[in-house]
Design a protein around this motif. Structure first.
Motif, PDB file in Angstrom:
ATOM      1  N   ASN A   5     -13.177   6.926   0.675  1.00 30.66           N
ATOM      2  CA  ASN A   5     -14.395   7.147   1.435  1.00 30.66           C
ATOM      3  C   ASN A   5     -15.386   6.005   1.267  1.00 30.66           C
ATOM      4  N   ASP A   6     -15.005   4.980   0.583  1.00 33.10           N
ATOM      5  CA  ASP A   6     -15.880   3.848   0.308  1.00 33.10           C
ATOM      6  C   ASP A   6     -15.671   2.781   1.372  1.00 33.10           C
ATOM      7  N   GLU A   7     -16.710   2.536   2.163  1.00 34.76           N
ATOM      8  CA  GLU A   7     -16.591   1.574   3.265  1.00 34.76           C
ATOM      9  C   GLU A   7     -16.212   0.181   2.780  1.00 34.76           C
ATOM     10  N   LYS A   8     -16.777  -0.262   1.650  1.00 40.08           N
ATOM     11  CA  LYS A   8     -16.442  -1.581   1.136  1.00 40.08           C
ATOM     12  C   LYS A   8     -14.967  -1.651   0.736  1.00 40.08           C
ATOM     13  N   GLY A   9     -14.439  -0.564   0.223  1.00 38.90           N
ATOM     14  CA  GLY A   9     -13.030  -0.516  -0.127  1.00 38.90           C
ATOM     15  C   GLY A   9     -12.152  -0.668   1.091  1.00 38.90           C
ATOM     16  N   HIS A  10     -12.562  -0.044   2.184  1.00 34.62           N
ATOM     17  CA  HIS A  10     -11.813  -0.171   3.428  1.00 34.62           C
ATOM     18  C   HIS A  10     -11.816  -1.621   3.905  1.00 34.62           C
ATOM     19  N   VAL A  11     -12.929  -2.290   3.742  1.00 31.99           N
ATOM     20  CA  VAL A  11     -13.035  -3.688   4.182  1.00 31.99           C
ATOM     21  C   VAL A  11     -12.081  -4.565   3.383  1.00 31.99           C
ATOM     22  N   ILE A  12     -12.056  -4.394   2.077  1.00 34.84           N
ATOM     23  CA  ILE A  12     -11.185  -5.211   1.219  1.00 34.84           C
ATOM     24  C   ILE A  12      -9.713  -4.973   1.570  1.00 34.84           C
ATOM     25  N   ILE A  13      -9.328  -3.725   1.717  1.00 32.09           N
ATOM     26  CA  ILE A  13      -7.940  -3.415   2.077  1.00 32.09           C
ATOM     27  C   ILE A  13      -7.654  -3.915   3.495  1.00 32.09           C
ATOM     28  N   GLY A  14      -8.627  -3.805   4.370  1.00 28.15           N
ATOM     29  CA  GLY A  14      -8.466  -4.321   5.730  1.00 28.15           C
ATOM     30  C   GLY A  14      -8.246  -5.821   5.750  1.00 28.15           C
ATOM     31  N   LEU A  36      -3.803  -8.319  -2.482  1.00 34.72           N
ATOM     32  CA  LEU A  36      -5.083  -8.197  -3.182  1.00 34.72           C
ATOM     33  C   LEU A  36      -5.063  -9.012  -4.470  1.00 34.72           C
ATOM     34  N   GLY A  37      -3.912  -9.089  -5.119  1.00 32.54           N
ATOM     35  CA  GLY A  37      -3.773  -9.925  -6.313  1.00 32.54           C
ATOM     36  C   GLY A  37      -3.986 -11.391  -5.992  1.00 32.54           C
ATOM     37  N   HIS A  38      -3.435 -11.843  -4.862  1.00 36.04           N
ATOM     38  CA  HIS A  38      -3.640 -13.233  -4.430  1.00 36.04           C
ATOM     39  C   HIS A  38      -5.115 -13.480  -4.115  1.00 36.04           C
ATOM     40  N   MET A  39      -5.737 -12.498  -3.462  1.00 32.01           N
ATOM     41  CA  MET A  39      -7.160 -12.623  -3.140  1.00 32.01           C
ATOM     42  C   MET A  39      -7.984 -12.728  -4.422  1.00 32.01           C
ATOM     43  N   ALA A  40      -7.633 -11.959  -5.433  1.00 31.27           N
ATOM     44  CA  ALA A  40      -8.379 -11.955  -6.696  1.00 31.27           C
ATOM     45  C   ALA A  40      -8.303 -13.307  -7.395  1.00 31.27           C
ATOM     46  N   LYS A  41      -7.156 -13.956  -7.305  1.00 29.22           N
ATOM     47  CA  LYS A  41      -6.983 -15.244  -7.980  1.00 29.22           C
ATOM     48  C   LYS A  41      -7.930 -16.313  -7.454  1.00 29.22           C
ATOM     49  N   SER A  42      -8.283 -16.227  -6.166  1.00 26.79           N
ATOM     50  CA  SER A  42      -9.145 -17.248  -5.575  1.00 26.79           C
ATOM     51  C   SER A  42     -10.589 -16.790  -5.403  1.00 26.79           C
ATOM     52  N   GLU A  43     -10.932 -15.632  -5.950  1.00 28.31           N
ATOM     53  CA  GLU A  43     -12.277 -15.067  -5.767  1.00 28.31           C
ATOM     54  C   GLU A  43     -13.210 -15.465  -6.908  1.00 28.31           C
ATOM     55  N   ILE A  50     -14.814  -7.045  -8.261  1.00 28.00           N
ATOM     56  CA  ILE A  50     -14.838  -5.628  -8.644  1.00 28.00           C
ATOM     57  C   ILE A  50     -14.238  -4.777  -7.531  1.00 28.00           C
ATOM     58  N   GLN A  51     -14.587  -5.079  -6.283  1.00 27.37           N
ATOM     59  CA  GLN A  51     -14.052  -4.331  -5.141  1.00 27.37           C
ATOM     60  C   GLN A  51     -12.543  -4.496  -5.041  1.00 27.37           C
ATOM     61  N   ILE A  52     -12.060  -5.690  -5.258  1.00 25.39           N
ATOM     62  CA  ILE A  52     -10.620  -5.941  -5.212  1.00 25.39           C
ATOM     63  C   ILE A  52      -9.918  -5.163  -6.324  1.00 25.39           C
ATOM     64  N   GLN A  54     -10.964  -2.421  -7.799  1.00 24.93           N
ATOM     65  CA  GLN A  54     -11.005  -1.000  -7.461  1.00 24.93           C
ATOM     66  C   GLN A  54      -9.973  -0.665  -6.392  1.00 24.93           C
ATOM     67  N   ALA A  55      -9.811  -1.547  -5.417  1.00 23.58           N
ATOM     68  CA  ALA A  55      -8.815  -1.323  -4.370  1.00 23.58           C
ATOM     69  C   ALA A  55      -7.406  -1.318  -4.963  1.00 23.58           C
ATOM     70  N   ARG A  56      -7.128  -2.249  -5.860  1.00 22.84           N
ATOM     71  CA  ARG A  56      -5.811  -2.295  -6.497  1.00 22.84           C
ATOM     72  C   ARG A  56      -5.567  -1.052  -7.344  1.00 22.84           C
ATOM     73  N   ASN A  57      -6.598  -0.600  -8.049  1.00 17.70           N
ATOM     74  CA  ASN A  57      -6.461   0.620  -8.853  1.00 17.70           C
ATOM     75  C   ASN A  57      -6.183   1.820  -7.965  1.00 17.70           C
ATOM     76  N   TRP A  58      -6.864   1.900  -6.822  1.00 19.74           N
ATOM     77  CA  TRP A  58      -6.640   2.996  -5.882  1.00 19.74           C
ATOM     78  C   TRP A  58      -5.218   2.948  -5.337  1.00 19.74           C
ATOM     79  N   LEU A  59      -4.762   1.769  -4.956  1.00 26.76           N
ATOM     80  CA  LEU A  59      -3.396   1.628  -4.439  1.00 26.76           C
ATOM     81  C   LEU A  59      -2.361   1.977  -5.504  1.00 26.76           C
ATOM     82  N   ARG A  60      -2.670   1.685  -6.755  1.00 27.34           N
ATOM     83  CA  ARG A  60      -1.748   1.982  -7.857  1.00 27.34           C
ATOM     84  C   ARG A  60      -1.444   3.483  -7.925  1.00 27.34           C
ATOM     85  N   SER A  61      -2.382   4.300  -7.456  1.00 22.71           N
ATOM     86  CA  SER A  61      -2.173   5.752  -7.489  1.00 22.71           C
ATOM     87  C   SER A  61      -1.056   6.185  -6.541  1.00 22.71           C
ATOM     88  N   PHE A  62      -0.614   5.304  -5.658  1.00 25.40           N
ATOM     89  CA  PHE A  62       0.448   5.629  -4.711  1.00 25.40           C
ATOM     90  C   PHE A  62       1.825   5.176  -5.191  1.00 25.40           C
TER      91      PHE A  62
END
Length: 86
Positions: A5-14, A36-43, A50-52, A54-62
């Protein structure tokens, strides 16, 4: 945190999904996680990092097959877009 439900999370995954789609790669939980891991390396921005994370942690739940089969409208939309490209 209810990441889905986090709009910023949707943006990062998008962003990750768009990058995969433009590269004509499969869009799945695993490929989004990797992208997202590649994105984190260059961020350098702490907030985006932090958003990346959190997104990776959320995806890990799947990672569990039972959870991965649950309906997640946002990820199903991404998967549907991927199928339309093929």
């Amino acid at each position: 945190m209810l990441f889905q439900n986090d709009e910023k999370g949707h943006v990062i995954i998008g962003e990750a999904a768009l990058s995969l789609a433009l590269g004509e790669k499969e869009i799945s939980v695993a490929t989004l996680f990797t992208e997202l891991g590649h994105m984190a390396k260059s961020e350098n921005n702490t907030d985006r990092m932090i958003q990346i994370t959190q997104a990776r942690n959320w995806l890990r739940s799947f990672e569990s097959p039972a959870i991965a089969l649950q309906r997640v409208p946002y990820l199903q939309t991404l998967a549907g877009l991927n199928e339309e490209l093929n």
